[in-house]
Scaffold this motif. Sequence first.
Motif, short mmCIF file in Angstrom:
data_model
loop_
_atom_site.label_atom_id
_atom_site.label_comp_id
_atom_site.label_asym_id
_atom_site.label_seq_id
_atom_site.Cartn_x
_atom_site.Cartn_y
_atom_site.Cartn_z
N GLY A 159 3.90 79.48 -6.34
CA GLY A 159 5.34 79.44 -6.63
C GLY A 159 5.74 78.23 -7.43
N VAL A 160 5.11 77.07 -7.13
CA VAL A 160 5.40 75.84 -7.88
C VAL A 160 5.03 76.01 -9.35
CG1 VAL A 160 4.75 73.42 -8.19
CG2 VAL A 160 5.19 74.31 -5.89
N ILE A 161 3.82 76.58 -9.58
CA ILE A 161 3.35 76.79 -10.96
C ILE A 161 4.23 77.82 -11.66
CG2 ILE A 161 1.41 77.60 -12.36
CD1 ILE A 161 -0.42 76.61 -10.04
N LEU A 162 4.51 78.93 -10.97
CA LEU A 162 5.32 79.99 -11.55
C LEU A 162 6.72 79.50 -11.89
CD1 LEU A 162 5.55 83.07 -12.19
CD2 LEU A 162 6.35 83.38 -9.83
N ASN A 163 7.25 78.65 -11.03
CA ASN A 163 8.60 78.12 -11.24
C ASN A 163 8.72 77.40 -12.58
OD1 ASN A 163 11.26 77.78 -10.15
ND2 ASN A 163 10.79 75.63 -9.81
N GLY A 164 7.75 76.52 -12.86
CA GLY A 164 7.78 75.78 -14.11
C GLY A 164 7.68 76.68 -15.33
N ILE A 165 6.78 77.67 -15.26
CA ILE A 165 6.58 78.58 -16.39
C ILE A 165 7.83 79.40 -16.67
CG2 ILE A 165 5.27 80.58 -17.20
CD1 ILE A 165 2.88 79.49 -15.60
N VAL A 166 8.40 79.97 -15.61
CA VAL A 166 9.55 80.87 -15.78
C VAL A 166 10.79 80.10 -16.21
CG1 VAL A 166 11.00 82.58 -14.66
CG2 VAL A 166 8.60 82.50 -14.12
N ILE A 167 10.97 78.88 -15.69
CA ILE A 167 12.13 78.06 -16.10
C ILE A 167 12.05 77.74 -17.59
CG2 ILE A 167 13.20 75.79 -15.89
CD1 ILE A 167 12.59 75.91 -12.90
N ASP A 168 10.85 77.35 -18.07
CA ASP A 168 10.69 77.06 -19.49
C ASP A 168 11.03 78.28 -20.34
OD1 ASP A 168 9.97 74.46 -19.07
OD2 ASP A 168 7.81 74.81 -19.21
N TYR A 169 10.57 79.45 -19.90
CA TYR A 169 10.84 80.67 -20.65
C TYR A 169 12.35 80.99 -20.64
CZ TYR A 169 10.94 85.58 -21.99
OH TYR A 169 11.24 86.77 -22.61
N ALA A 170 12.97 80.85 -19.48
CA ALA A 170 14.40 81.14 -19.37
C ALA A 170 15.23 80.20 -20.25
CB ALA A 170 14.86 81.04 -17.92
N LEU A 171 14.86 78.92 -20.29
CA LEU A 171 15.58 77.96 -21.13
C LEU A 171 15.45 78.31 -22.61
CD1 LEU A 171 14.75 74.60 -19.31
CD2 LEU A 171 17.01 75.62 -19.59
N GLN A 172 14.28 78.81 -23.00
CA GLN A 172 14.08 79.21 -24.39
C GLN A 172 14.99 80.37 -24.77
OE1 GLN A 172 9.93 80.00 -25.06
NE2 GLN A 172 9.31 77.91 -24.58
N GLN A 173 15.29 81.24 -23.81
CA GLN A 173 16.17 82.37 -24.11
C GLN A 173 17.61 81.91 -24.30
OE1 GLN A 173 14.31 85.07 -24.74
NE2 GLN A 173 12.78 83.59 -24.11
N PHE A 174 18.00 80.82 -23.63
CA PHE A 174 19.33 80.28 -23.82
C PHE A 174 19.44 79.57 -25.16
CE2 PHE A 174 19.89 80.95 -19.29
CZ PHE A 174 21.24 81.25 -19.20
N ASP A 175 18.41 78.81 -25.50
CA ASP A 175 18.39 78.07 -26.77
C ASP A 175 17.40 78.73 -27.72
OD1 ASP A 175 20.25 76.05 -26.05
OD2 ASP A 175 18.71 75.11 -24.83
#
Length: 282
Positions: free
Chosen positions: A180-196
């Motif tokens: 979950g810790v690893i997945l959290n970092g990956i998915v947050i980075d991806y989600a931020l890219q969709q905003f910007d």
Amino acid sequence: MFKKVLSFLIINLGVFCLAVNVHFFLSPNNLATGGVSGLSIVLHNIYPDISLGLVMLILNVICFILGFIFIGFNFGAKTIYTSFAVSFMVWALERFAPLSQPVSDDILIQLIIGQMIAAAGIAMVFHQGASTGGTDIIAMIINKFFSLELGKAVLLSDIAIATSSIFLFGPQIGLYAFFGVILNGIVIDYALQQFDNNKEIVIISRESERVQHFIVNELGKGATIHTAKGAFTQDSKEVITTILKRKDYTRLKKYIAEIDHTAFITVHSMNEIIGENFKRLA
């Protein structure tokens, strides 16, 4: 005023996503995936008489007190509000939507779905210039006194919380928490890219003036023009550089294809853009 109200609503929507993940997915499965929420899940199982929301509130207060002592008053009002709003929303969900058991027998799918929801929420919060506080403050303290990079300090604190869950909930749940810790970092980075989702577009075209006119007058965007020399031909050429959203880039590409099919275009995804009409430097 409208922008401030909209920002406030987006922050609260992001906070609600975080609270949904904690209440419906992490807590029922004892998944301590880092952060104040993870540490709260561990402590809540040690002291079950105290509600999870209250544990989160106490931990956030402690983190901010430590931050004020060791770092100073470097926390924005949005971050302070967000940190305590998460605790309140988790408490509200506990009160008005209590769970007697996990929503599913499959822990992995709950972890993935929950982290995706939380990542979307965190991206919303980050995009409004706030953070979720909590163990981020501890990471800032570690960064100040031990010169450890902030990202690594956050990861270190999250791993420490996930490790503690191994001793309390067993190796299987602990391994899920690590994932979950690893997945959290990956998915947050991806989600931020969709905003910007801005892209840097570099164009070399024989119809440079028409391309510039289209960018400025049709798309309403700016561009930078500089002169370059080709290595083979030694000819001077104008190079156009502009920053566009995906939708505007699609329009520009279609226009260039109509007027100059020999144009040379390179596209780069931007992680962060500061200045001019984008994010403010401070």
